[in-house]
Design an enzyme around this catalytic site. Sequence first.
Site, short mmCIF file in Angstrom:
data_model
loop_
_atom_site.label_atom_id
_atom_site.label_comp_id
_atom_site.label_asym_id
_atom_site.label_seq_id
_atom_site.Cartn_x
_atom_site.Cartn_y
_atom_site.Cartn_z
N ASP A 154 -28.61 -87.36 -58.34
CA ASP A 154 -28.72 -88.77 -58.71
C ASP A 154 -28.02 -88.95 -60.05
O ASP A 154 -28.56 -88.63 -61.10
CB ASP A 154 -30.19 -89.17 -58.79
CG ASP A 154 -30.39 -90.63 -59.20
OD1 ASP A 154 -29.42 -91.28 -59.65
OD2 ASP A 154 -31.53 -91.12 -59.09
N LYS A 173 -24.46 -98.34 -61.90
CA LYS A 173 -24.26 -98.66 -63.31
C LYS A 173 -22.79 -98.88 -63.67
O LYS A 173 -22.25 -99.96 -63.46
CB LYS A 173 -24.87 -97.56 -64.19
CG LYS A 173 -26.32 -97.22 -63.91
CD LYS A 173 -27.27 -98.27 -64.40
CE LYS A 173 -28.72 -97.84 -64.27
NZ LYS A 173 -29.69 -98.86 -64.68
N TYR A 192 -36.84 -90.59 -61.66
CA TYR A 192 -36.95 -91.87 -60.96
C TYR A 192 -35.68 -92.11 -60.16
O TYR A 192 -34.58 -92.01 -60.70
CB TYR A 192 -37.16 -92.99 -61.97
CG TYR A 192 -37.19 -94.38 -61.38
CD1 TYR A 192 -38.27 -94.80 -60.61
CD2 TYR A 192 -36.15 -95.28 -61.60
CE1 TYR A 192 -38.32 -96.08 -60.07
CE2 TYR A 192 -36.19 -96.56 -61.07
CZ TYR A 192 -37.27 -96.96 -60.31
OH TYR A 192 -37.31 -98.21 -59.78
#
Length: 428
Positions: free
Chosen positions: A240, A268, A145
Amino acid sequence: MHTGPISQKLFATAKTMIPGGVNSPVRAFRNVGGEPFFVRRAKGSRITDVDGKTYIDYIGSWGPNILGHAPAVITNTIHEVAKDGVSFGIPNPYEVEMARTITDWVPSVEKVRMCNSGTEATMSAIRLARGFTKRDLIVKFDGCYHGHSDSLLVAAGSGALTHGEPDSAGVPKDFAQNTIVLPYNDAEALTALFEEKGELIAAIIVESYPANAGFVLPQPGYLDHLTSITRKFGALLIFDEVMTGFRLGKAGVQGLENLTPDLSCFGKVIGGGLPVGAFGGRADVMDMLAPDGPVYQAGTLSGNPLAMAAGLAQLKELNKPSGYARLDQLGLHFETGLRALMTEKGIPHRLNRVGSMFCLYFIDEEIRNVTDVLKQDFEIFNKFFWACLDKGIYLAPSPYETGFISLAHTEADLDDTLSVFSDALSTI
């Protein structure tokens, strides 16, 4: 399988004004057959809901809170920086220091640009790769994702997979046709694709350690294969590392695996709990971005001083000797105890853990990709989740998510959690 009365009332009200009652789908608890609780406050390794119940938290805001909730070093930083303003839309010194830190810590990143979310980072990296290579096709992997931009919401994991609709409505077919989806860890399929269409492929984007279908690890040599095949055909390799970056070490997975992607995406941890994203890589590629180059990307709040300052404070704490080494120590303590417990209970399982990230699967088969993840026993997971939540342990309300340990967790927290696990497993 019920939350407290105040949470129930808030959720009922929220559903009248917010689609599904939540601002991100996985929060709705749909996959575990219940309703979410609402948080009043959080501190250290614990969160407390609006009904006064406290939980040991293994989500940490889905990864950013690597120091735990509301650490003084971050809250004090935000307080001090906010006195001088919370947003300028003008360059500020914190974004320069953040850029210096990222380029110092991650050898593959020569230049970096800040944005506001992981979705923005991956979307921008894809546009940049297409602009640089002058090609259209993108390769991603099933179960990985990369946010909810149109080009990447194809056979996605995480929230989309949880609801059984890996392809979102509203994504034009033409967008999806430019994204080729392959199974993760299948080197032969990747080779065959590049031999057929390699000259048309702009980039591969990959969660180097996929963390939106649980926590999947690459087969030996697989990530090296991605590197070599993109270089052979002139495509770019995009890592990613929104979840793994600065959590599994100063240079993320690429540091652990000694790899050099062309572009990397972050988020994050570098925001200290505030909204943030970043993408960076080779200078010649990054120089294609406006205002120097023809690839447009912008953001009013990019490089926000609060997010940059909070992230820098967090990274400085992690860079201390008690940072990553302590996270690894806690992760190993938890893994050792959990493996022993599952063996004692005789329950089929697989446990994947690197550093402070982990996932327990209720299946005794190798987990190579999302197809394997889908074979696990979801009924057992649901029972386990609710039994743990009832006794004050908060795990992700979905079997497709990773667990996170923070520096605020202690061995006592982990042992208490294992005790609850033992009780929960006894009811299955």
